[in-house]
Enzyme design. Structure first.
Site, PDB file in Angstrom:
ATOM      1  N   CYS A  40       0.838  -1.197   0.000  1.00 45.78           N
ATOM      2  CA  CYS A  40       0.000   0.000   0.000  1.00 45.78           C
ATOM      3  C   CYS A  40       0.877   1.251   0.000  1.00 45.78           C
ATOM      4  O   CYS A  40       1.952   1.262   0.604  1.00 45.78           O
ATOM      5  CB  CYS A  40      -0.898  -0.006   1.240  1.00 45.78           C
ATOM      6  SG  CYS A  40      -1.983   1.426   1.366  1.00 45.78           S
ATOM      7  N   SER A  42       0.406   3.807   1.630  1.00 51.29           N
ATOM      8  CA  SER A  42       0.483   4.405   2.970  1.00 51.29           C
ATOM      9  C   SER A  42       1.795   4.065   3.673  1.00 51.29           C
ATOM     10  O   SER A  42       2.340   4.896   4.396  1.00 51.29           O
ATOM     11  CB  SER A  42      -0.693   3.952   3.832  1.00 51.29           C
ATOM     12  OG  SER A  42      -1.886   4.521   3.352  1.00 51.29           O
ATOM     13  N   HIS A  45       4.550   6.533   3.020  1.00 51.12           N
ATOM     14  CA  HIS A  45       4.570   7.841   3.692  1.00 51.12           C
ATOM     15  C   HIS A  45       5.497   7.816   4.911  1.00 51.12           C
ATOM     16  O   HIS A  45       6.011   8.854   5.325  1.00 51.12           O
ATOM     17  CB  HIS A  45       3.156   8.248   4.131  1.00 51.12           C
ATOM     18  CG  HIS A  45       2.178   8.381   3.003  1.00 51.12           C
ATOM     19  ND1 HIS A  45       2.428   9.139   1.878  1.00 51.12           N
ATOM     20  CD2 HIS A  45       0.951   7.850   2.819  1.00 51.12           C
ATOM     21  CE1 HIS A  45       1.384   9.056   1.062  1.00 51.12           C
ATOM     22  NE2 HIS A  45       0.483   8.278   1.615  1.00 51.12           N
ATOM     23  N   HIS A  61       0.400  -3.243   6.624  1.00 53.69           N
ATOM     24  CA  HIS A  61      -0.890  -3.242   7.321  1.00 53.69           C
ATOM     25  C   HIS A  61      -1.977  -3.885   6.456  1.00 53.69           C
ATOM     26  O   HIS A  61      -3.146  -3.750   6.764  1.00 53.69           O
ATOM     27  CB  HIS A  61      -1.288  -1.800   7.669  1.00 53.69           C
ATOM     28  CG  HIS A  61      -1.445  -0.953   6.444  1.00 53.69           C
ATOM     29  ND1 HIS A  61      -0.383  -0.399   5.780  1.00 53.69           N
ATOM     30  CD2 HIS A  61      -2.541  -0.619   5.729  1.00 53.69           C
ATOM     31  CE1 HIS A  61      -0.814   0.244   4.726  1.00 53.69           C
ATOM     32  NE2 HIS A  61      -2.127   0.134   4.649  1.00 53.69           N
ATOM     33  N   CYS A 163      -6.924  -3.481   3.336  1.00 54.85           N
ATOM     34  CA  CYS A 163      -6.865  -2.016   3.174  1.00 54.85           C
ATOM     35  C   CYS A 163      -7.405  -1.550   1.824  1.00 54.85           C
ATOM     36  O   CYS A 163      -8.443  -0.909   1.766  1.00 54.85           O
ATOM     37  CB  CYS A 163      -5.443  -1.478   3.391  1.00 54.85           C
ATOM     38  SG  CYS A 163      -5.380   0.316   3.251  1.00 54.85           S
TER      39      CYS A 163
HETATM   40  N1  NAD Z   1      -7.570   7.066   4.202  1.00 54.59           N
HETATM   41  C1  NAD Z   1      -7.252   5.788   4.311  1.00 54.59           C
HETATM   42  O1  NAD Z   1      -7.779   5.051   5.164  1.00 54.59           O
HETATM   43  C2  NAD Z   1      -6.232   5.240   3.350  1.00 54.59           C
HETATM   44  C3  NAD Z   1      -6.043   3.851   3.247  1.00 54.59           C
HETATM   45  C4  NAD Z   1      -5.160   3.394   2.255  1.00 54.59           C
HETATM   46  C5  NAD Z   1      -4.476   4.279   1.459  1.00 54.59           C
HETATM   47  N2  NAD Z   1      -4.657   5.610   1.627  1.00 54.59           N
HETATM   48  C6  NAD Z   1      -3.983   6.594   0.782  1.00 54.59           C
HETATM   49  O2  NAD Z   1      -4.579   6.546  -0.508  1.00 54.59           O
HETATM   50  C7  NAD Z   1      -3.638   7.022  -1.473  1.00 54.59           C
HETATM   51  C8  NAD Z   1      -3.574   6.041  -2.631  1.00 54.59           C
HETATM   52  O3  NAD Z   1      -2.967   4.823  -2.206  1.00 54.59           O
HETATM   53  P1  NAD Z   1      -2.630   3.667  -3.265  1.00 54.59           P
HETATM   54  O4  NAD Z   1      -2.036   2.550  -2.485  1.00 54.59           O
HETATM   55  O5  NAD Z   1      -3.780   3.438  -4.150  1.00 54.59           O
HETATM   56  O6  NAD Z   1      -1.478   4.393  -4.130  1.00 54.59           O
HETATM   57  P2  NAD Z   1      -0.985   4.039  -5.620  1.00 54.59           P
HETATM   58  O7  NAD Z   1       0.374   4.586  -5.721  1.00 54.59           O
HETATM   59  O8  NAD Z   1      -1.243   2.585  -5.890  1.00 54.59           O
HETATM   60  O9  NAD Z   1      -2.012   4.850  -6.542  1.00 54.59           O
HETATM   61  C9  NAD Z   1      -1.960   6.224  -6.712  1.00 54.59           C
HETATM   62  C10 NAD Z   1      -2.414   6.525  -8.146  1.00 54.59           C
HETATM   63  O10 NAD Z   1      -2.476   7.942  -8.310  1.00 54.59           O
HETATM   64  C11 NAD Z   1      -1.979   8.248  -9.598  1.00 54.59           C
HETATM   65  N3  NAD Z   1      -1.575   9.657  -9.572  1.00 54.59           N
HETATM   66  C12 NAD Z   1      -0.495  10.205  -8.942  1.00 54.59           C
HETATM   67  N4  NAD Z   1      -0.492  11.551  -9.102  1.00 54.59           N
HETATM   68  C13 NAD Z   1      -1.594  11.842  -9.853  1.00 54.59           C
HETATM   69  C14 NAD Z   1      -2.154  13.069 -10.322  1.00 54.59           C
HETATM   70  N5  NAD Z   1      -1.587  14.249 -10.060  1.00 54.59           N
HETATM   71  N6  NAD Z   1      -3.303  12.992 -11.052  1.00 54.59           N
HETATM   72  C15 NAD Z   1      -3.898  11.813 -11.316  1.00 54.59           C
HETATM   73  N7  NAD Z   1      -3.406  10.632 -10.858  1.00 54.59           N
HETATM   74  C16 NAD Z   1      -2.275  10.651 -10.158  1.00 54.59           C
HETATM   75  C17 NAD Z   1      -0.879   7.261  -9.810  1.00 54.59           C
HETATM   76  O11 NAD Z   1      -0.547   7.103 -11.195  1.00 54.59           O
HETATM   77  C18 NAD Z   1      -1.480   6.001  -9.207  1.00 54.59           C
HETATM   78  O12 NAD Z   1      -2.194   5.254 -10.170  1.00 54.59           O
HETATM   79  C19 NAD Z   1      -2.317   7.189  -0.707  1.00 54.59           C
HETATM   80  O13 NAD Z   1      -2.173   8.544  -0.325  1.00 54.59           O
HETATM   81  C20 NAD Z   1      -2.519   6.311   0.508  1.00 54.59           C
HETATM   82  O14 NAD Z   1      -1.712   6.687   1.601  1.00 54.59           O
HETATM   83  C21 NAD Z   1      -5.536   6.110   2.553  1.00 54.59           C
HETATM   84 ZN    ZN Z   2      -3.230   0.836   3.213  1.00 58.71          ZN
END
Ligand code: NAD
Ligand code: ZN
Ligand code: ZN
Length: 366
Positions: A40, A42, A45, A61, A163
Site C-alpha cells: 500500500c 500508505s 509515507h 498493514h 486495506c
Molecule cells: N484514508 C485511508 O484510510 C487510506 C487507506 C489506504 C491508502 N490511503 C492513501 O490513498 C492514497 C492512494 O494509495 P494507493 O495505495 O492506491 O497508491 P498508488 O500509488 O497505488 O495509486 C496512486 C495513483 O495515483 C496516480 N496519480 C499520482 N499523481 C496523480 C495526479 N496528479 N493525477 C492523477 N493521478 C495521479 C498514480 O498514477 C497512481 O495510479 C495514498 O495517499 C494512501 O496513503 C488512505
Molecule cells: Zn493501506
C-alpha cells in the site's frame, strides 16, 4: 521465536529485511503466519517522512495469513484459522462502534495490549505499522485485529481486503454516498482508487470518470468499471461540461499517491450543487493549507469528507466483499499486477513509484 521482517530504521532509508525476535502471544493475542501482504502507498509515507511514525518500524498493514498460536483467553480464532488482518479494530461497545462507525473506534489504540511491542531486532524494540507489521513472516497481534475467512479464499486477494479494497470501496459506497444514476470522478486510479471505481459501479453510478496520469492505470480503470478515463482534472471537467452540462459530478474521490491541498478547489469544483468530495489520499502532515473558494462551497451546499478505512464496518463489509467476489461482482485477482518475495520489497515499492503496479503483493511460503 525468530522470524524475518522488513524494517524501516530511518526516514528516507530503504526497507531492511533481517532476522527479528517475535514475542510469544500474550493474553488476548494471536500469532499469525503471514501468507501475503499488499504494498500500500500508505507505508511509503513513513519512508518519505510525509507521515510521522515511530521508528524503527516493521511495516505493512494489508495482510492475510494463518493463525499459528493463541494466547490465554483468546476466543475469536483458533490455530489453523485463515484470517485477514485489520488496522482499525473495533471494540464493539464505544460510542462510535455503537453507532456504526467502528472504523473510528474510540478504543482502537492497542497500546494497552502491548501489541506493538512484539518485535525486537539489534537489541531494541521495533514498532509495527497499525500494530500489525505484515511485512514479516509472522506477527503477534491482538485477536481484535483479525477477521476470519473461509479457506477457499486465496491469501493474496484476501490481503487486499485489509486495506485497498475496503478503503476504496467504502470511499464510494459509504463516504461519497453514491446512488444509482450518480456521476462520479475518481482521481488517482491505483490500488485504492480502482476499488472506488468498483464501488461506484456496484452502487449503480451513471458516469464514472477515472483520472490518472499513467496510461496503464487509465486502461485498468476502464476494465474495472470506469465509463471514461482521462489524464487530468481539466479533462474531467471538460468531459463533465459536455456529458452533464450544468450538473457536474455528484461525487469526487481523491486517491492519488500523495494529497496536495493546493489542488482542493479544482477537485471540489468537479462536483455540482450538494456534491460530496472524499479525500482518501494522505497528504504531507507538515502541509496545513488548502486552496478552495469557501463562498462558493457554502452557496452550493457541498460536503468535504475525510476517509478512514472507507468508513467500513469490517465485520459486516469484509464478508460482504468476499461474497461479491465469489459472485463475480468484485474483481480481486485482477488487482494484483506483480508478486514479490519479502526480500524484493524495495523493488516492489520502486515499481509502485514507476506506475507499473495496480497492486504489488508480497507472497510468503506456507
Ligand atoms: N484514508 C485511508 O484510510 C487510506 C487507506 C489506504 C491508502 N490511503 C492513501 O490513498 C492514497 C492512494 O494509495 P494507493 O495505495 O492506491 O497508491 P498508488 O500509488 O497505488 O495509486 C496512486 C495513483 O495515483 C496516480 N496519480 C499520482 N499523481 C496523480 C495526479 N496528479 N493525477 C492523477 N493521478 C495521479 C498514480 O498514477 C497512481 O495510479 C495514498 O495517499 C494512501 O496513503 C488512505
Ligand atoms: Zn493501506
Ligand atoms: Zn469501539
Amino acid at each position: 521465536m525468530s522470524t524475518r521482517a522488513a524494517i524501516l530504521w530511518g526516514t528516507g532509508e530503504k526497507w531492511s529485511v533481517e532476522d527479528v525476535e517475535l514475542a510469544d502471544p500474550g493474553p488476548g493475542q494471536v500469532r499469525v503466519k503471514i501468507r501475503a501482504t499488499g504494498l500500500c502507498h500508505s507505508d511509503d509515507h513513513a519512508v518519505t517522512g510525509d507521515m510521522p511514525t515511530p521508528l524503527p518500524l516493521v511495516g505493512g498493514h494489508e495482510g492475510a495469513g494463518v493463525v499459528e498460536a493463541v494466547g490465554q483467553g483468546v476466543t475469536r480464532v483458533a490455530p489453523g484459522d485463515h484470517v485477514i488482518l485489520i488496522f482499525q479494530p473495533p471494540c464493539g461497545y464505544c460510542r462510535n462502534c455503537a453507532r456504526g462507525r467502528s472504523n473510528l473506534c474510540l478504543n482502537a489504540s492497542l497500546q494497552e495490549y502491548g501489541a506493538s511491542k512484539s518485535f525486537r531486532a539489534r537489541g531494541q524494540e521495533i514498532a509495527a505499522t497499525g500494530d500489525l507489521g505484515t511485512f514479516a513472516d509472522a506477527t503477534v497481534i491482538s485477536e481484535r485485529c483479525v477477521v476470519k475467512m473461509d479457506k477457499d479464499i486465496p491469501f493474496n486477494v484476501a490481503a487486499l481486503l485489509g486495506c485497498a479494497v475496503t478503503t476504496g470501496w467504502g470511499a464510494a459506497v459509504y463516504l461519497a454516498e453514491v446512488e444509482p444514476g450518480d456521476n462520479v470522478v475518481v482521481i488517482g486510479s491505483g490500488g485504492v482508487g480502482v476499488n472506488s471505481i468498483q464501488g461506484a459501479k456496484n452502487a449503480g453510478a451513471n458516469l464514472i470518470i477515472a483520472v490518472d496520469t499513467v496510461e496503464i492505470k487509465r486502461q485498468k480503470a476502464l476494465e474495472f468499471g470506469a465509463t471514461h478515463a482521462v489524464g487530468s482534472i481539466e479533462e474531467a471537467q471538460a468531459l463533465l461540461a459536455d456529458l452533464a452540462p450544468g450538473r457536474g459530478a455528484d461525487a469526487a474521490i481523491l486517491s492519488v499517491g500523495v494529497g496536495d491541498g493546493s489542488k482542493l478547489g479544482e477537485i471540489v469544483d468537479l462536483t455540482g450543487p450538494a456534491g460530496i468530495t472524499v479525500i482518501t489520499s494522505v497528504s504531507p502532515i507538515a502541509s496545513d493549507s488548502v486552496n478552495m473558494n469557501l463562498a462558493m462551497f457554502t452557496l452550493t451546499q457541498k460536503t468535504l469528507r475525510g476517509n478512514v478505512y472507507g468508513g467500513v464496518q469490517v465485520h459486516r463489509d469484509i464478508p460482504l466483499l468476499l461474497d461479491l467476489y465469489r459472485q463475480g461482482k468484485l474483481k480481486l485477482d485482477e488487482l494484483i499486477t506483480q508478486t514479490y518475495t519479502l526480500d524484493q520489497i524495495n523493488e516492489g515499492y520502486a515499481d509502485m513509484h514507476a506506475g507499473k503496479n495496480l497492486r504489488g503483493v508480497i507472497e510468503f511460503s506456507a
